[in-house]
Design a protein around this motif. Structure first.
Motif, PDB file in Angstrom:
ATOM      1  N   ALA A 148       6.495   7.911  -1.302  1.00  0.00           N
ATOM      2  CA  ALA A 148       6.385   6.951  -0.188  1.00  0.00           C
ATOM      3  C   ALA A 148       5.164   6.054  -0.340  1.00  0.00           C
ATOM      4  N   PHE A 149       4.203   6.456  -1.147  1.00  0.00           N
ATOM      5  CA  PHE A 149       3.080   5.586  -1.532  1.00  0.00           C
ATOM      6  C   PHE A 149       3.420   4.780  -2.782  1.00  0.00           C
ATOM      7  N   PHE A 150       4.076   5.431  -3.722  1.00  0.00           N
ATOM      8  CA  PHE A 150       4.283   4.850  -5.051  1.00  0.00           C
ATOM      9  C   PHE A 150       5.249   3.671  -5.041  1.00  0.00           C
ATOM     10  N   ILE A 151       6.380   3.811  -4.361  1.00  0.00           N
ATOM     11  CA  ILE A 151       7.394   2.748  -4.380  1.00  0.00           C
ATOM     12  C   ILE A 151       6.902   1.471  -3.697  1.00  0.00           C
ATOM     13  N   PRO A 152       6.264   1.535  -2.506  1.00  0.00           N
ATOM     14  CA  PRO A 152       5.682   0.303  -1.954  1.00  0.00           C
ATOM     15  C   PRO A 152       4.660  -0.336  -2.894  1.00  0.00           C
ATOM     16  N   ALA A 153       3.877   0.502  -3.590  1.00  0.00           N
ATOM     17  CA  ALA A 153       2.896  -0.043  -4.538  1.00  0.00           C
ATOM     18  C   ALA A 153       3.596  -0.812  -5.651  1.00  0.00           C
TER      19      ALA A 153
END
Length: 494
Positions: A148-153
């Motif tokens: 959930a942090f990685f994909i928006p990044a």
């Protein structure tokens, strides 16, 4: 995109606003995951995260009172929820819903860069299914948090070229690696890709972007060290977050045959995509996705293990690439989706339907939606005034949380950690191996109450000596006091 849209269509995908897409994803995710809000535990790891989250909420930094093999932001997530909402399974599982929705939504946003809107929405929905069904994914795993942090990044790196968004992407990547350490590999690979871009003739970004991205990553990592540094415990962070995972990956590795399937499947897919020219490997979005996938796969090799929930880290990126190939095939061959496809889609969340039936049955029979031995065993122990000092849960260890007590030793925070003696040195355990730990608990602490799973081996089948010892000791010094669902409550004889 068709030149003339069907105005009579029930749902025109091209007219859907992003806010409505997000709402659709939220409704679908909530429907699929809601019946599991009331389950005691779905995966042992989630129970352990809750225990460490509670410990942090009580004022103890991770690895000081309790210990587990995850970076600190995993426990910070649970600590934050517990601090705000108290001991609430519903709050924790609802937070899991939003983690999945965020991942699915930004997967959709990335897909929009290379796919039609309809296909991108389908990708988002499939992402929800793959992050919520099949196995132990209905709980809140560390993979749910990190992705959930990685994909928006990834989305910000691809679609937002400003310095501010690049720094934000770095912060999100830093949070990612402080939830799942293996994600350092895809983040490192992405950093190399950005450096290559900045130095190449076709510049999408410059070196300042790269520096800000790196600063963002490092800022979060150093922020997690700061509380330990300020309390003169920085060595605990270093040993628990860095050294212990490295030792664990070397000590417990799967055979190459267990690791091979995902690499073979991914490799064959990419080979086909290349040979059929289904993927444009010059497209920046596809390049970033491939770099991320390569990093995750390398992390699996270095880690030496692939459990089912690990694949959460791979699904969103791979789904987009698979969708591109399928969209090209359907366009080339003018294939139409059969009418019964919707029925098949409705059958996918079969686990959710069964769980809805289970909670309704539990409400009818026991007057509560909450179900599982993690609730019923602590309730039985309280109702019968059984001793909880040094109580030992070999199974259903979420029971510690429901009894407001702690595991008897730091090594028993997660039941399987008792036999991971390669980790003992990293939390200064005075016992040097698992046999010493078991003997200390059973012969010195002498828990009056022990909970095991009925009809199951107590420890992993590989722990032959330990199983032989614990079976003999329990047979000699304990008696079965009660059976509660699938749990047996043992009481010490003397």
């Amino acid at each position: 995109m068709p030149s003339k849209r069907n105005k009579k269509a029930f749902l025109d995908f091209f007219e859907l606003k992003s806010s409505l897409v997000f709402l659709i994803f939220l409704i679908v995710t909530f429907f699929i995951r809601f019946p599991f809000f009331f389950r005691d535990y779905i995966d042992r790891d989630e129970s352990t995260f809750i225990l460490l989250g509670q410990s942090w909420a009580d004022g103890f930094l991770p690895y000081t009172q309790l210990w587990d093999l995850k970076p600190p932001l995993t426990f910070a997530f649970f600590a934050a929820i517990i601090s705000v909402f108290g001991k609430s399974f519903i709050a924790i599982r609802l937070a899991g819903v939003f983690l999945v929705v965020i991942t699915a939504y930004y997967t959709y946003k990335i897909a929009l860069l290379v796919l039609s809107k309809k296909a991108s929405i389908i990708v988002g929905l499939l992402c929800i299914f793959l992050l919520s069904l099949f196995g132990s994914l209905q709980g809140v795993m560390s993979e749910h948090i990190c992705i959930a942090f990685f994909i928006p990044a990834l989305y910000f790196l691809q679609s937002k070229k400003t310095l501010g968004f690049t720094f934000l992407a770095g912060l999100l990547m830093g949070a990612t690696v402080m939830v799942k350490l293996n994600m350092a590999f895809p983040i490192f690979f992405i950093g190399l890709y950005l450096i290559y871009e900045a130095l190449s003739s076709k510049k999408h970004i410059n070196l300042l972007h790269v520096i800000l991205f790196g600063v963002g990553v490092l800022a979060v990592i150093f922020a997690t060290i700061l509380p330990y540094y300020l309390s003169n415990q920085a060595i605990i962070w270093w040993e628990s977050v860095v050294l212990a995972p490295l030792e664990y990956t070397e000590a417990r590795r799967y055979s190459i045959f267990k690791l091979a399937p995902i690499f073979v499947i991914t490799g064959l897919f990419l080979f086909y995509a290349y040979k059929s020219s289904s993927l444009n490997f010059r497209n920046r979005t596809i390049q970033i996705l491939l770099v991320a996938i390569a990093g995750v796969l390398v992390s699996f090799v270095k880690g030496g293990r692939i459990n089912g929930h690990y694949l959460i880290q791979l699904h969103p990126m791979l789904l987009i690439l698979v969708a591109i190939v399928i969209q090209k095939l359907t366009t080339d061959y003018k294939a139409k989706v059969p009418k019964y496809a919707l029925l098949l889609v409705l059958l996918i969340p079969a686990e959710s339907y069964l769980e809805y039936a289970n909670i309704i049955k539990n409400k009818y029979e026991r007057n509560t939606f909450f179900n599982g031995e993690g609730f019923s065993v602590p309730a039985y122990i309280k109702n019968n005034n059984l001793e909880t000092k040094n109580i030992l849960f070999f199974e259903y260890h979420i029971g510690y949380w429901n009894l407001d007590t702690l595991p008897p030793t730091i090594a028993s925070t997660h039941p399987s950690n008792i036999c991971r003696d390669e980790l003992f040195t990293f939390f200064d355990n005075p016992r040097k191996n698992s046999m010493e730990e078991l003997k200390f608990i059973m012969e010195e602490l002498q828990p009056k109450t022990i909970v095991i799973r009925k009809g199951r081996r107590i420890l992993d089948k590989k722990e032959i000596e330990e199983n032989k010892y614990i079976d003999a000791y329990l047979a000699k010094h304990y008696r079965k006091f009660a059976t509660v669902e699938n749990a047996e409550i043992l009481q010490r004889l003397e």
